[in-house]
Design a protein around this motif. Sequence first.
Motif, PDB file in Angstrom:
ATOM      1  N   TYR A   1     -95.075  46.880-108.353  1.00  0.00           N
ATOM      2  CA  TYR A   1     -95.742  45.576-108.444  1.00  0.00           C
ATOM      3  C   TYR A   1     -94.808  44.537-109.059  1.00  0.00           C
ATOM      4  CZ  TYR A   1     -96.652  46.217-113.457  1.00  0.00           C
ATOM      5  OH  TYR A   1     -96.506  46.383-114.811  1.00  0.00           O
TER       6      TYR A   1
ATOM      7  N   GLU B   1     -89.845  46.947-120.722  1.00  0.00           N
ATOM      8  CA  GLU B   1     -91.260  46.740-120.364  1.00  0.00           C
ATOM      9  C   GLU B   1     -92.183  46.949-121.572  1.00  0.00           C
ATOM     10  OE1 GLU B   1     -92.171  45.214-117.842  1.00  0.00           O
ATOM     11  OE2 GLU B   1     -90.405  45.250-116.615  1.00  0.00           O
ATOM     12  N   SER B   2     -93.221  47.772-121.415  1.00  0.00           N
ATOM     13  CA  SER B   2     -94.235  47.812-122.473  1.00  0.00           C
ATOM     14  C   SER B   2     -93.799  48.496-123.758  1.00  0.00           C
ATOM     15  CB  SER B   2     -95.509  48.477-121.963  1.00  0.00           C
ATOM     16  OG  SER B   2     -96.200  47.566-121.159  1.00  0.00           O
TER      17      SER B   2
ATOM     18  N   ASN C   1    -101.445  44.747-122.591  1.00  0.00           N
ATOM     19  CA  ASN C   1    -100.944  43.408-122.240  1.00  0.00           C
ATOM     20  C   ASN C   1    -101.632  42.287-123.008  1.00  0.00           C
ATOM     21  OD1 ASN C   1     -99.641  45.024-120.411  1.00  0.00           O
ATOM     22  ND2 ASN C   1     -99.904  43.624-118.677  1.00  0.00           N
TER      23      ASN C   1
ATOM     24  N   GLU D   1     -90.338  39.407-112.465  1.00  0.00           N
ATOM     25  CA  GLU D   1     -91.612  39.551-113.174  1.00  0.00           C
ATOM     26  C   GLU D   1     -92.338  38.203-113.293  1.00  0.00           C
ATOM     27  OE1 GLU D   1     -91.108  42.581-116.079  1.00  0.00           O
ATOM     28  OE2 GLU D   1     -93.033  42.156-116.977  1.00  0.00           O
TER      29      GLU D   1
ATOM     30  N   ASN E   1    -101.242  38.702-115.488  1.00  0.00           N
ATOM     31  CA  ASN E   1    -100.978  38.390-116.896  1.00  0.00           C
ATOM     32  C   ASN E   1    -101.291  36.921-117.217  1.00  0.00           C
ATOM     33  OD1 ASN E   1    -100.265  40.991-117.504  1.00  0.00           O
ATOM     34  ND2 ASN E   1     -98.061  40.662-117.260  1.00  0.00           N
TER      35      ASN E   1
ATOM     36  N   TYR F   1     -93.670  36.989-123.668  1.00  0.00           N
ATOM     37  CA  TYR F   1     -94.044  38.372-123.343  1.00  0.00           C
ATOM     38  C   TYR F   1     -93.246  38.866-122.133  1.00  0.00           C
ATOM     39  CZ  TYR F   1     -96.645  42.188-121.248  1.00  0.00           C
ATOM     40  OH  TYR F   1     -96.971  43.387-120.658  1.00  0.00           O
TER      41      TYR F   1
ATOM     42  N   TYR G   1    -102.010  54.477-122.464  1.00  0.00           N
ATOM     43  CA  TYR G   1    -103.171  53.836-121.847  1.00  0.00           C
ATOM     44  C   TYR G   1    -104.275  54.860-121.588  1.00  0.00           C
ATOM     45  CZ  TYR G   1     -99.401  50.568-121.497  1.00  0.00           C
ATOM     46  OH  TYR G   1     -98.337  49.773-121.810  1.00  0.00           O
TER      47      TYR G   1
ATOM     48  N   VAL H   1     -93.366  50.639-117.939  1.00  0.00           N
ATOM     49  CA  VAL H   1     -93.274  50.875-116.492  1.00  0.00           C
ATOM     50  C   VAL H   1     -91.832  50.854-115.971  1.00  0.00           C
ATOM     51  CG1 VAL H   1     -95.625  50.175-115.871  1.00  0.00           C
ATOM     52  CG2 VAL H   1     -93.807  48.447-115.942  1.00  0.00           C
TER      53      VAL H   1
HETATM   54  N1  LIG Z   1     -97.021  49.100-118.893  1.00  0.00           N
HETATM   55  C1  LIG Z   1     -96.026  48.251-118.783  1.00  0.00           C
HETATM   56  O1  LIG Z   1     -94.871  48.581-119.047  1.00  0.00           O
HETATM   57  C2  LIG Z   1     -96.366  46.897-118.245  1.00  0.00           C
HETATM   58  C3  LIG Z   1     -95.354  45.803-118.572  1.00  0.00           C
HETATM   59  C4  LIG Z   1     -95.269  44.725-117.535  1.00  0.00           C
HETATM   60  N2  LIG Z   1     -94.360  43.724-117.990  1.00  0.00           N
HETATM   61  C5  LIG Z   1     -96.623  44.106-117.263  1.00  0.00           C
HETATM   62  O2  LIG Z   1     -97.015  43.218-117.955  1.00  0.00           O
HETATM   63  O3  LIG Z   1     -97.285  44.470-116.350  1.00  0.00           O
END
Ligand SMILES: NC(=O)CC[C@H](N)C(=O)O
Length: 323
Positions: free
Chosen positions: A32, A68-69, A120, A165, A172, A196, A248, A266
Amino acid sequence: MGQKLTKQDVRDAVQHAFEQTKAVTGGKNADYIPYLANVPSDLFGIAVCLPDGEIIAAGDTEYKFGIESVSKVPTAILTMNQYSPEEVLTKIGADATGLPFNSIMAILLEKDHPSTPLVNAGAIAACSMIKPIGKPDAKWEAIQGFIEGLCGSSVEVIDELYKSETATNFNNKSIAWLLKNYSRIYDDPDMALDLYTRQCSIGVTARQLAVAAATIAFDGVNPVTKQTVFKPDLGTRIASMMATVGFYEHTGDWLFNTGLPAKTGVGGGIMGVVPGVMGVAAFAPPLDDAGNSVKAQAALSDIVGRLNLNIFHPRKSILAEQA
Ligand SMILES: NC(=O)CC[C@H](N)C(=O)O
């Protein structure tokens, strides 16, 4: 007291995990975010950082992938460091959502707070809280500088990832403005979202994540640089948040099986904290349906099992040098 591990035990465990799990298949790259779909799927690395700063590594541990997260962890600590854990609890929260990381439903269900800085919504709220309020450049310096302090080395945004992104983060955007609707954004929503997105686009190596994890494991003292990067006791706060929601909707399964507080991204990275003992990290791009790296989970689970590092174990191992 548990088993006293030598460095050789740790080296053997890292090598064993690498050999055991390198052939693990399953999962697929996040797509995505278009950049992530094109990262080579067979990259795989494991790194462990010990209390004296020694890093034990196997595989692709120098490759820079999107944090990422996992970046939600440093920003959460920074908000607690700038304010207090209590204020972060009030303004954001520390509850598991049990829902996907980008869930809008979670915000609607709990409109009194965005649940936790490790999803998020809470992470965008955390970016809005970073001081100095109203000053995007200085806020970014604080975020980037803090990640560098944890890693003990410099980090940079992967520009192509940031653009990829930014061009696709519609969900988001909805989150940022929905939080505004509930007065849970503490600076400009678009600015908070951009910070972010930028922090998620930072490139890190598995080695850097292992050092960051170890800095948390040693409650703010970076074992490589020996510098203190956050206030005492925030290590316990962030480790409990990671344990609560780090994977999660699969967090319960992960914690039940491993007893390791950890956080995924991710980009394929996972960083895990064994309080007082070591930091661990692994990286491999293919993900399960909750966005957690399949191979990195297998590798860290193997290490934790083999070395007996489950934090709930009454006789968890320690390092021989620490005895
Ligand atoms: N779980 C993740 O790593 C998501 C981070 C990604 N930047 C998002 O906002 O979708």
